[in-house]
Every structure is written in C-alpha cells, then in structure tokens.
Design a protein around this motif. Structure first.
Motif, PDB file in Angstrom:
ATOM      1  N   LEU A 306       0.702  -1.332   0.002  1.00  0.00           N
ATOM      2  CA  LEU A 306      -0.104   0.024  -0.115  1.00  0.00           C
ATOM      3  C   LEU A 306       0.750   1.235  -0.114  1.00  0.00           C
ATOM      4  CD1 LEU A 306      -2.537  -1.030   2.588  1.00  0.00           C
ATOM      5  CD2 LEU A 306      -2.859  -1.396   0.143  1.00  0.00           C
ATOM      6  N   CYS A 307       2.055   1.258  -0.622  1.00  0.00           N
ATOM      7  CA  CYS A 307       2.948   2.348  -0.346  1.00  0.00           C
ATOM      8  C   CYS A 307       2.626   3.317  -1.152  1.00  0.00           C
ATOM      9  CB  CYS A 307       4.424   1.597  -0.579  1.00  0.00           C
ATOM     10  SG  CYS A 307       4.595   1.391  -2.485  1.00  0.00           S
ATOM     11  N   GLY A 308       1.825   3.315  -2.622  1.00  0.00           N
ATOM     12  CA  GLY A 308       1.480   4.277  -3.285  1.00  0.00           C
ATOM     13  C   GLY A 308       0.154   5.002  -2.765  1.00  0.00           C
ATOM     14  N   PRO A 309       0.197   5.901  -3.852  1.00  0.00           N
ATOM     15  CA  PRO A 309      -1.123   7.045  -3.444  1.00  0.00           C
ATOM     16  C   PRO A 309      -2.602   6.677  -3.893  1.00  0.00           C
ATOM     17  CG  PRO A 309       0.001   7.938  -5.395  1.00  0.00           C
ATOM     18  CD  PRO A 309       0.831   6.574  -4.879  1.00  0.00           C
ATOM     19  N   ASP A 310      -2.769   5.434  -4.638  1.00  0.00           N
ATOM     20  CA  ASP A 310      -3.925   4.992  -4.930  1.00  0.00           C
ATOM     21  C   ASP A 310      -5.144   5.276  -3.908  1.00  0.00           C
ATOM     22  OD1 ASP A 310      -6.071   3.386  -6.111  1.00  0.00           O
ATOM     23  OD2 ASP A 310      -4.759   2.166  -7.279  1.00  0.00           O
ATOM     24  N   PRO A 311      -6.300   5.954  -4.400  1.00  0.00           N
ATOM     25  CA  PRO A 311      -7.383   6.009  -3.426  1.00  0.00           C
ATOM     26  C   PRO A 311      -7.713   4.759  -2.811  1.00  0.00           C
ATOM     27  CG  PRO A 311      -7.416   7.472  -5.164  1.00  0.00           C
ATOM     28  CD  PRO A 311      -6.386   6.606  -5.564  1.00  0.00           C
ATOM     29  N   ALA A 312      -7.708   3.686  -3.741  1.00  0.00           N
ATOM     30  CA  ALA A 312      -8.034   2.438  -3.569  1.00  0.00           C
ATOM     31  C   ALA A 312      -7.575   2.006  -2.120  1.00  0.00           C
ATOM     32  CB  ALA A 312      -8.382   1.401  -4.539  1.00  0.00           C
ATOM     33  N   ARG A 313      -6.265   2.160  -1.885  1.00  0.00           N
ATOM     34  CA  ARG A 313      -5.579   1.884  -0.779  1.00  0.00           C
ATOM     35  C   ARG A 313      -6.434   1.978   0.628  1.00  0.00           C
ATOM     36  NH1 ARG A 313      -2.322   5.127   2.560  1.00  0.00           N
ATOM     37  NH2 ARG A 313      -0.714   3.708   2.680  1.00  0.00           N
ATOM     38  N   ALA A 314      -7.196   2.545   0.624  1.00  0.00           N
ATOM     39  CA  ALA A 314      -7.901   2.994   2.105  1.00  0.00           C
ATOM     40  C   ALA A 314      -8.578   1.713   2.451  1.00  0.00           C
ATOM     41  CB  ALA A 314      -8.813   4.149   1.841  1.00  0.00           C
ATOM     42  N   GLN A 315      -9.230   0.978   1.320  1.00  0.00           N
ATOM     43  CA  GLN A 315     -10.149  -0.122   1.913  1.00  0.00           C
ATOM     44  C   GLN A 315      -9.446  -1.317   2.281  1.00  0.00           C
ATOM     45  OE1 GLN A 315     -11.778  -2.539  -1.615  1.00  0.00           O
ATOM     46  NE2 GLN A 315     -10.823  -0.760  -2.769  1.00  0.00           N
ATOM     47  N   TYR A 316      -8.083  -1.099   2.091  1.00  0.00           N
ATOM     48  CA  TYR A 316      -7.010  -2.359   2.532  1.00  0.00           C
ATOM     49  C   TYR A 316      -6.145  -1.908   3.952  1.00  0.00           C
ATOM     50  CZ  TYR A 316      -8.130  -4.198  -2.303  1.00  0.00           C
ATOM     51  OH  TYR A 316      -8.774  -4.552  -3.229  1.00  0.00           O
ATOM     52  N   ALA A 317      -6.033  -0.604   4.288  1.00  0.00           N
ATOM     53  CA  ALA A 317      -5.271  -0.067   5.025  1.00  0.00           C
ATOM     54  C   ALA A 317      -5.320  -0.786   6.417  1.00  0.00           C
ATOM     55  CB  ALA A 317      -5.400   1.612   5.091  1.00  0.00           C
ATOM     56  N   SER A 318      -6.544  -1.249   6.697  1.00  0.00           N
ATOM     57  CA  SER A 318      -6.724  -1.860   8.187  1.00  0.00           C
ATOM     58  C   SER A 318      -5.750  -2.898   8.256  1.00  0.00           C
ATOM     59  CB  SER A 318      -8.277  -2.144   8.375  1.00  0.00           C
ATOM     60  OG  SER A 318      -8.538  -2.868   7.476  1.00  0.00           O
ATOM     61  N   ALA A 319      -5.175  -3.683   7.276  1.00  0.00           N
ATOM     62  CA  ALA A 319      -4.664  -4.832   7.542  1.00  0.00           C
ATOM     63  C   ALA A 319      -3.385  -4.764   8.190  1.00  0.00           C
ATOM     64  CB  ALA A 319      -4.289  -5.508   5.939  1.00  0.00           C
ATOM     65  N   VAL A 320      -2.860  -3.460   8.072  1.00  0.00           N
ATOM     66  CA  VAL A 320      -1.134  -3.294   8.836  1.00  0.00           C
ATOM     67  C   VAL A 320      -1.596  -3.551  10.403  1.00  0.00           C
ATOM     68  CG1 VAL A 320       0.624  -2.014   9.175  1.00  0.00           C
ATOM     69  CG2 VAL A 320      -0.216  -2.078   6.908  1.00  0.00           C
ATOM     70  N   PRO A 321      -2.427  -2.681  10.813  1.00  0.00           N
ATOM     71  CA  PRO A 321      -2.811  -2.769  12.321  1.00  0.00           C
ATOM     72  C   PRO A 321      -3.376  -4.143  12.728  1.00  0.00           C
ATOM     73  CG  PRO A 321      -4.515  -1.057  11.237  1.00  0.00           C
ATOM     74  CD  PRO A 321      -3.220  -1.460  10.473  1.00  0.00           C
ATOM     75  N   GLY A 322      -4.230  -4.807  11.811  1.00  0.00           N
ATOM     76  CA  GLY A 322      -4.909  -5.813  12.043  1.00  0.00           C
ATOM     77  C   GLY A 322      -3.940  -6.891  12.152  1.00  0.00           C
ATOM     78  N   TRP A 323      -2.974  -7.037  11.325  1.00  0.00           N
ATOM     79  CA  TRP A 323      -1.969  -8.222  11.764  1.00  0.00           C
ATOM     80  C   TRP A 323      -1.105  -7.789  12.976  1.00  0.00           C
ATOM     81  CZ3 TRP A 323      -2.084 -12.768  10.141  1.00  0.00           C
ATOM     82  CH2 TRP A 323      -2.635 -13.205   8.874  1.00  0.00           C
ATOM     83  N   LEU A 324      -0.949  -6.677  13.345  1.00  0.00           N
ATOM     84  CA  LEU A 324      -0.104  -6.475  14.497  1.00  0.00           C
ATOM     85  C   LEU A 324      -0.895  -6.803  15.667  1.00  0.00           C
ATOM     86  CD1 LEU A 324       1.627  -3.047  13.868  1.00  0.00           C
ATOM     87  CD2 LEU A 324       2.535  -5.271  13.893  1.00  0.00           C
ATOM     88  N   ARG A 325      -2.308  -6.550  15.816  1.00  0.00           N
ATOM     89  CA  ARG A 325      -3.115  -6.867  16.688  1.00  0.00           C
ATOM     90  C   ARG A 325      -3.129  -8.534  17.121  1.00  0.00           C
ATOM     91  NH1 ARG A 325      -6.690  -2.771  14.930  1.00  0.00           N
ATOM     92  NH2 ARG A 325      -7.729  -4.288  13.430  1.00  0.00           N
TER      93      ARG A 325
END
Length: 333
Positions: A306-325
C-alpha cells in the motif's frame, strides 16, 4: 515514458499503457507469438495484471508497484533455482517490475471445487512447497541482493520497532487502527518479540524464500505436481512462517476451529521434509515461533503493498494494524 511509481495514475496514463503494450508485443514476437485481442485488466493498489490473448493461448502481464517491484526479478530467479515448481516467465523487466507469464492452468481452488478431499490435497502440496524452499535456501543471499525484503528472524525486531513508529500505517486513533491500549501493549511486547526471534534464529533451519500469502488461489495444479505463483508478498525469512497464512486460509475455507487436529496434520506434513536433520518436537516449536513472529511480516507486506497514493488503498489499510493486533492473540499452533 511514465513508470508505475504512482499506482492508479501511472498505470492509467496512456503513455505508460502504450509502453507496456509495446514491450509485451516485442517480447511475444521474440517467441514467435503475437497479440490477437485487447487486454483484460485487473488493478489493485499493489499491482496491475492484464490477461493478454495471443495466437497460441492467453498469457499474463503483471506490473508491480514500487513496494513489490522485486517480484518480477524474483520470479525469474525462482524459475532457475526451483525449475518446475514455479511459472517460468516468458520475459521480465526487473527494473520496471514487469513480468510476462504463461498461463498456469487450474488453481488449487478451482480443483477443490471439483470435489475430493481438500485436506489430502494440501498434504501433498505442502511438502512440495517445502522442497522448493529447501532448494532455494543456499541462494538466499542472491534473493536479498535482488531486493527481496529481509525478514530473517535477526532482522525482525528492528523492523517491528520501526513499524511501531509509523503512526500513519498503524492508523492510530481511527476506527480501523490500533487503540492506544493495543499500541502500548505492542510496545511493551518488543523485548518478548526479540526473544522469540532470537530463539527462532537458533532453530537450525536456514532462512529461504517465504511466500507469505500461500493459499489455494496461489497454487497451480500441474501434471505431476504443483506450481506456486504470486510472489509479491514474499521475503527471505524463516521458512515456517508460511504456515500462518496457509493454515488460516484452510481453516477459513473448511470451517475448522482453531486447534483442530486437521491443522496439526497439515503442519506436520509441511515439516516432514526437514525431519532429516531435526526432531519433531524441535520442528513444531520452531513452527510455533515462526507463525507468531510472521504476524509482523504480514503487517510489513501490507505496508509495502500500500505504499502508493492509489485512493483504493484505503479499503485495505486496516490490514497493517490488524496483523499487529494478532501479536496479542494466543498462538494457533
């Protein structure tokens, strides 16, 4: 020429599209083939994939974003190190993160839809994947030099600490992000995480390629065996970390509860190729530790994707904190 440094913009640029189509046509021509129709696209924040019809069957073009660009070169190296276990690219431009791949046929997911025992099928798949990892292990340094992320146990504690300092990726304070309480628990877990990594590094199992997203949609059913593809999440890591996603995906697909004996059966089938140099108890403990620490690998993989500025990235962004949880959850094995 516009490169794909801005997913969602570069890939939509007619100049980029024209350059990619020219490259595909040239590389197909070198193999005596030609395009016979329009490409069919699929776009995600981390990659663009085109189905390309040719006069001798479909092929697939893939362009990776900057965070996963190493996949193109990795695909070519794996085809050399583990022939028959992966797709052999028709062409690769490692610098631009472009690859042109043959059609792999049916996936394991397709085959499972046709009946049969999916657990028995996975019992055959996992040792073949383990053999691929063992074949590649002596050349792990070549993969690191290629730019494949270093998620070896000795590297993960520093990566974990840096990730905890990345408040934007953690979505701190947002509905989909880490709560303050979870964040503080994770920071307090840094020493314990480092100890897990130290013990895993001492397991005696060499680091190698770790797919990090091995599920039934990323395995082709081939004559005489299986072929593994879609290496955009891969890293050089402890091999047993692969069990995190694989066992989760099997459990979800088959409705298996955590701790189901069938999952232990698959774990042991995967570990069996390493039994020539390690006793079962040692291997199972290493698998438990690898699954635990690989939750950080998954968070890092998603951040790269999700390193790029694609607006669609927002729908996947919760995966980073989700895996840390998930680091705060009990071990599944």
């Amino acid at each position: 020429m516009t490169d794909a440094t801005r997913p969602g913009e570069g890939w939509a640029d007619p100049r980029w599209r024209g350059a990619a189509l020219d490259w595909i046509g040239d590389r197909l021509g070198r193999h005596g083939r030609r395009m016979v129709g329009p490409v069919e696209p699929r776009v995600r924040p981390w990659s663009l994939v085109w189905r390309v019809p040719t006069d001798s069957g479909d092929v697939w073009f893939k362009a990776n974003n900057p965070g996963t660009r190493y996949e193109a070169g990795l695909s070519a190296v794996l085809a050399r190190l583990a022939p028959g276990r992966v797709l052999d690219p028709i062409a690769v431009d490692a610098g631009r993160g472009w690859s042109l791949l043959p059609d792999g046929g049916r996936t394991l997911r397709d085959a499972s839809g046709g009946g049969g025992d999916p657990l028995a099928r996975w019992e055959r798949v996992l040792p073949e994947y383990a053999d691929l990892q063992r074949a590649v292990a002596p050349d792990a340094g070549e993969l690191l030099a290629l730019g494949v992320p270093d998620h070896r146990p000795q590297a993960l504690p520093e990566l974990f600490g840096a990730l905890l300092d990345d408040g934007e990726s953690l979505l701190l304070g947002s509905a989909d992000g880490l709560t303050v309480e979870a964040y503080e628990l994770l920071r307090a877990h840094r020493a314990g995480f480092a100890e897990d990594c130290r013990r895993l590094a001492g397991s005696g199992v060499a680091p190698t390629i770790q797919h990090d997203d091995l599920h039934d949609g990323n395995v082709f059913v081939a004559d005489g065996g299986y072929r593994f593809f879609d290496w955009g999440d891969a890293s050089v890591a402890h091999p047993f970390g692969t069990l995190l996603v694989t066992l989760n995906s099997v459990a979800d697909a088959l409705g298996l509860a955590e701790g189901d004996p069938a999952l232990a059966r698959l774990r042991d089938a995967y570990l069996e190729p390493w039994s020539d140099g390690h006793d079962p108890a040692t291997l199972r403990e290493a698998a438990r530790l690898a699954v635990r620490v690989s939750r950080v690998s998954r968070a890092l993989s998603w951040r790269r994707a999700l390193c790029g500025p694609d607006p669609a990235r927002a729908q996947y962004a919760s995966a980073v904190p989700g895996w840390l949880r998930e680091l705060l959850a009990p071990d599944p094995l």
